[in-house]
Design a protein around this motif. Sequence first.
Motif: not given
Length: 154
Positions: A64, A68-69, A116
């Motif tokens: 994150s 890259y959440d 992402k």
Amino acid sequence: MNFNISGLDELDIQILDILVKNSRTPYLEIARMCHVSGGTIHVRMKKMEDMGIIKGTKLIIDNSKLGYDVCCFIGIFLDKAISYNNVLEKLKTINEIVELHYTTGDYSIFAKVICKSIADLQELLITKIQSIEGVQRTNTFISLSQPIDRNIQF
């Protein structure tokens, strides 16, 4: 946990316990904690590597923090079992797939994916995974949080 592994003694288990808690512990610190020499730790580590118990070390990245959440799991249905090798070779080329399992049950393959955004996930599903010959369909589960991330403790 108490493991009785053939070929390992109490010192080996103690070394593994220290490394599981902090894999960056220097060998000399492990030696001090175990009341043995640094050379003994090197020999024991080599033995456990040769036995395949220790398979190296790994870097753990907070995805994150790199943008890259979205973490999700994708169940992949194959059209037939013989498609597995072809599908596997194609899936290996997809960088967003960080873990892959050949499973029993509803799915033939279960993948952990890091993206992402939801838009990137949608693009991944449509253009990279669902377009692979042999993939019949997919089922996606988005992870909202990971409250437990447990390593084996001795």
